[in-house]
Design a protein around this motif. Structure first.
Motif, PDB file in Angstrom:
ATOM      1  N   VAL B  84       0.829  -1.197   0.000  1.00 38.67           N
ATOM      2  CA  VAL B  84       0.000   0.000   0.000  1.00 38.67           C
ATOM      3  C   VAL B  84       0.875   1.263   0.000  1.00 38.67           C
ATOM      4  CG1 VAL B  84      -1.572   1.264   1.513  1.00 38.67           C
ATOM      5  CG2 VAL B  84      -2.028  -1.118   0.987  1.00 38.67           C
ATOM      6  N   ILE B  85       1.939   1.252   0.797  1.00 41.48           N
ATOM      7  CA  ILE B  85       2.826   2.426   0.871  1.00 41.48           C
ATOM      8  C   ILE B  85       3.552   2.638  -0.457  1.00 41.48           C
ATOM      9  CG2 ILE B  85       4.915   3.354   1.956  1.00 41.48           C
ATOM     10  CD1 ILE B  85       4.000   2.118   4.584  1.00 41.48           C
ATOM     11  N   PHE B  86       4.049   1.558  -1.038  1.00 40.08           N
ATOM     12  CA  PHE B  86       4.754   1.705  -2.315  1.00 40.08           C
ATOM     13  C   PHE B  86       3.806   2.227  -3.392  1.00 40.08           C
ATOM     14  CE2 PHE B  86       9.168   0.203  -2.253  1.00 40.08           C
ATOM     15  CZ  PHE B  86       9.261  -0.264  -0.958  1.00 40.08           C
ATOM     16  N   TYR B  87       2.580   1.679  -3.402  1.00 40.55           N
ATOM     17  CA  TYR B  87       1.594   2.161  -4.396  1.00 40.55           C
ATOM     18  C   TYR B  87       1.344   3.651  -4.202  1.00 40.55           C
ATOM     19  CZ  TYR B  87      -2.663   3.386  -6.695  1.00 40.55           C
ATOM     20  OH  TYR B  87      -3.565   4.056  -7.472  1.00 40.55           O
ATOM     21  N   HIS B  88       1.053   4.041  -2.949  1.00 37.31           N
ATOM     22  CA  HIS B  88       0.709   5.431  -2.625  1.00 37.31           C
ATOM     23  C   HIS B  88       1.861   6.383  -2.952  1.00 37.31           C
ATOM     24  CE1 HIS B  88      -1.805   8.306  -0.264  1.00 37.31           C
ATOM     25  NE2 HIS B  88      -0.636   8.892  -0.046  1.00 37.31           N
ATOM     26  N   ILE B 116       5.130   0.311 -11.884  1.00 28.05           N
ATOM     27  CA  ILE B 116       5.956  -0.873 -12.172  1.00 28.05           C
ATOM     28  C   ILE B 116       7.289  -0.759 -11.414  1.00 28.05           C
ATOM     29  CG2 ILE B 116       7.279  -2.049 -13.989  1.00 28.05           C
ATOM     30  CD1 ILE B 116       4.801  -1.452 -15.838  1.00 28.05           C
ATOM     31  N   ILE B 117       7.879   0.456 -11.460  1.00 29.79           N
ATOM     32  CA  ILE B 117       9.130   0.666 -10.718  1.00 29.79           C
ATOM     33  C   ILE B 117       8.891   0.407  -9.219  1.00 29.79           C
ATOM     34  CG2 ILE B 117      10.871   2.379 -10.014  1.00 29.79           C
ATOM     35  CD1 ILE B 117      10.440   3.708 -12.786  1.00 29.79           C
ATOM     36  N   ALA B 118       7.766   0.930  -8.721  1.00 33.29           N
ATOM     37  CA  ALA B 118       7.455   0.761  -7.290  1.00 33.29           C
ATOM     38  C   ALA B 118       7.300  -0.715  -6.943  1.00 33.29           C
ATOM     39  CB  ALA B 118       6.187   1.533  -6.930  1.00 33.29           C
ATOM     40  N   MET B 119       6.666  -1.483  -7.832  1.00 34.76           N
ATOM     41  CA  MET B 119       6.442  -2.898  -7.532  1.00 34.76           C
ATOM     42  C   MET B 119       7.760  -3.683  -7.565  1.00 34.76           C
ATOM     43  SD  MET B 119       3.434  -3.074  -6.541  1.00 34.76           S
ATOM     44  CE  MET B 119       2.981  -1.376  -6.172  1.00 34.76           C
ATOM     45  N   ILE B 120       8.689  -3.270  -8.442  1.00 36.30           N
ATOM     46  CA  ILE B 120      10.005  -3.915  -8.456  1.00 36.30           C
ATOM     47  C   ILE B 120      10.728  -3.614  -7.137  1.00 36.30           C
ATOM     48  CG2 ILE B 120      12.290  -3.927  -9.573  1.00 36.30           C
ATOM     49  CD1 ILE B 120      10.746  -3.358 -12.244  1.00 36.30           C
ATOM     50  N   LEU B 121      10.672  -2.338  -6.722  1.00 33.04           N
ATOM     51  CA  LEU B 121      11.289  -1.953  -5.449  1.00 33.04           C
ATOM     52  C   LEU B 121      10.634  -2.695  -4.289  1.00 33.04           C
ATOM     53  CD1 LEU B 121      11.740   1.912  -5.931  1.00 33.04           C
ATOM     54  CD2 LEU B 121      13.494   0.127  -6.034  1.00 33.04           C
TER      55      LEU B 121
END
Ligand code: HEM
Ligand code: SF4
Ligand code: FES
Lengths: 241, 137
Positions: B84-88, B116-121
């Motif tokens: 949730v934090i990465f998405y936000h 996509i970058i956030a989900m990789i991180l």
């Protein structure tokens, strides 16, 4: 596949009672949703009320929720919906007067708020024509295409939770004039649009742009307004132009 | 100020009615939901931390109960929180750029790129978090 469409229409009579009426419309008699409604009115039920005028997506009066989305009845081809049963409801976020007819006055009032006309700083006392290059024209041409149908107001989720919010079309109109090189009224409009009920209410859901029949991009205009407002505010704090 | 038309109002949950289908709307609705989830977590976090006032032993006992048991399954929620934090965060940066007028012509592409970058991180974060708690691969 049958040879008839079923139009399921949300209605409201004079006593305020809300109900649905379903009508069968032969497929070979109509092509647009508006033609379907006219077929019903002429052949099945004269009491059905809806608003229309030009039948060519220019007057902006036939907006309604068609298959769950705000659309113009005159330019929505029924076949394109790929359904035999079509649900039609009045536009959301407006007061329903009767059946599919809604009260659009509050929308026009908001539109007027943003001063949708050229404002000059020379009291109109200029002795030369005001020239405009094709490039300058294209800065605002897209936003001048608005037909004030109000579909964007029905699509905007913020309009739904905060009816005071100026909304997409009025804000796009503010930008249409600010982006016009003949206009000098940016500072007056920014006072209106930069408030709590203006651009800061926008959360950039972009539904206005999705539904606009004329390809106006209100969500783009709003971000442009934010930038303009910021520039004017900063200039008033730090001086400069 | 325009007089509000009360009948226009769909209710405070207008934004949470998922009949709208555009990318921008989904990005907005999930941004709000994720914001509220993080806000809820923030206060939960304060509540847990405030047990420090009740002494070292109490606090340690609580922390132990959620890291070693019997409530250690709460740890799994941390992965959800990270998601949730990465998405936000990613969408928030995109919104901030857009509001300055940057990348407006490609806001949808920008949304997907940032996410996509956030989900990789997030994947990297989860991997190291698992290493940290001793789950090997
Ligand atoms: C990576 C850091 C963060 C960034 C870049 C960020 C960015 C943003 C932005 C740009 C908005 C406005 C969205 C809009 O206009 O619709 C927003 C809204 C919000 N944020 Fe964050 N945020 C971050 C962290 C947090 C944290 C840590 C919390 C909770 C403690 C939080 C809670 C919220 C809430 C509740 C909203 C309101 C949502 C709404 O009204 O739709 N955010 N955030
Ligand atoms: S911006 Fe588009 S949807 Fe909104 S009133 Fe104008 S033409 Fe209609
Ligand atoms: S009838 Fe004029 S826009 Fe549809």
């Amino acid at each position: 596949m049958t040879d008839e469409y079923e139009f399921e229409i949300k209605r409201k009579d004079e006593s305020g009672k809300v109900y649905y009426s379903t009508y069968k419309v032969p497929k070979d008699k109509i092509s647009t949703v508006l033609e379907g409604l006219l077929y019903i009115k002429e052949n099945i039920d004269q009491s059905l009320s809806f608003r229309y005028s030009c039948r060519m997506e220019i007057c902006g009066s036939c907006g309604m929720e068609i298959d769950g989305k705000p659309r113009m009845a005159c330019s929505t081809i029924v076949e394109d919906l790929k359904k035999d049963r079509i649900r039609i409801e009045p536009l959301k976020h407006y007061k329903v007067i009767r059946d599919l007819v809604v009260d659009i006055d509050p929308f026009f009032e908001k539109y007027r708020e943003v001063k949708p006309y050229i404002i000059r700083d020379d009291d109109g006392k200029y002795d030369k024509e005001l020239p405009q290059t094709p490039e300058q024209f294209h800065e605002y041409a897209n936003f001048a295409m608005c037909i004030k149908c109000g579909l964007c107001m029905a699509a905007c989720p913020i309009e739904g939770s905060d009816p005071q919010y100026l909304g997409p079309a009025p804000l796009a109109a503010a930008w249409r004039y600010i982006a016009d090189n003949r206009d000098k009224g940016a500072k007056y409009r920014v006072e209106v649009v930069d408030g709590e009920e203006g651009t800061s209410r926008c959360h950039f859901a972009g539904e206005c742009t999705e539904v606009c029949p004329k390809g106006v991009d209100p969500s783009f205009a709003i971000q442009k307004l934010r930038r303009t407002a910021l520039k004017i505010e900063l200039a008033s704090i730090f001086g400069g132009r | 100020m325009v007089e509000a038309n009360k009948e226009m109002k769909e209710g405070i949950s207008a934004w949470a009615k998922f009949y709208r289908k555009g990318t921008g709307y989904l990005a907005f609705a999930f941004h709000r939901l994720s914001g509220l989830v993080i806000l809820f977590y923030l206060y939960l976090h304060y509540t847990v931390l405030s047990n420090l006032l009740r002494g070292q032993a109490t606090y340690n006992a609580i922390v132990k109960s959620i890291t070693y048991g019997p409530y250690d399954s709460f740890l799994a929620l941390d992965f959800l929180l990270a998601l949730v934090i990465f998405y936000h965060g990613a969408n928030g940066v995109r919104l901030a750029l857009n509001e300055f007028g940057i990348g407006m012509y490609h806001h949808k592409a920008l949304f997907f790129t940032f996410e996509i970058i956030a989900m990789i991180l997030l994947g990297l974060f989860d991997y190291y978090a698992l290493q940290f708690v001793g789950v090997g691969f």
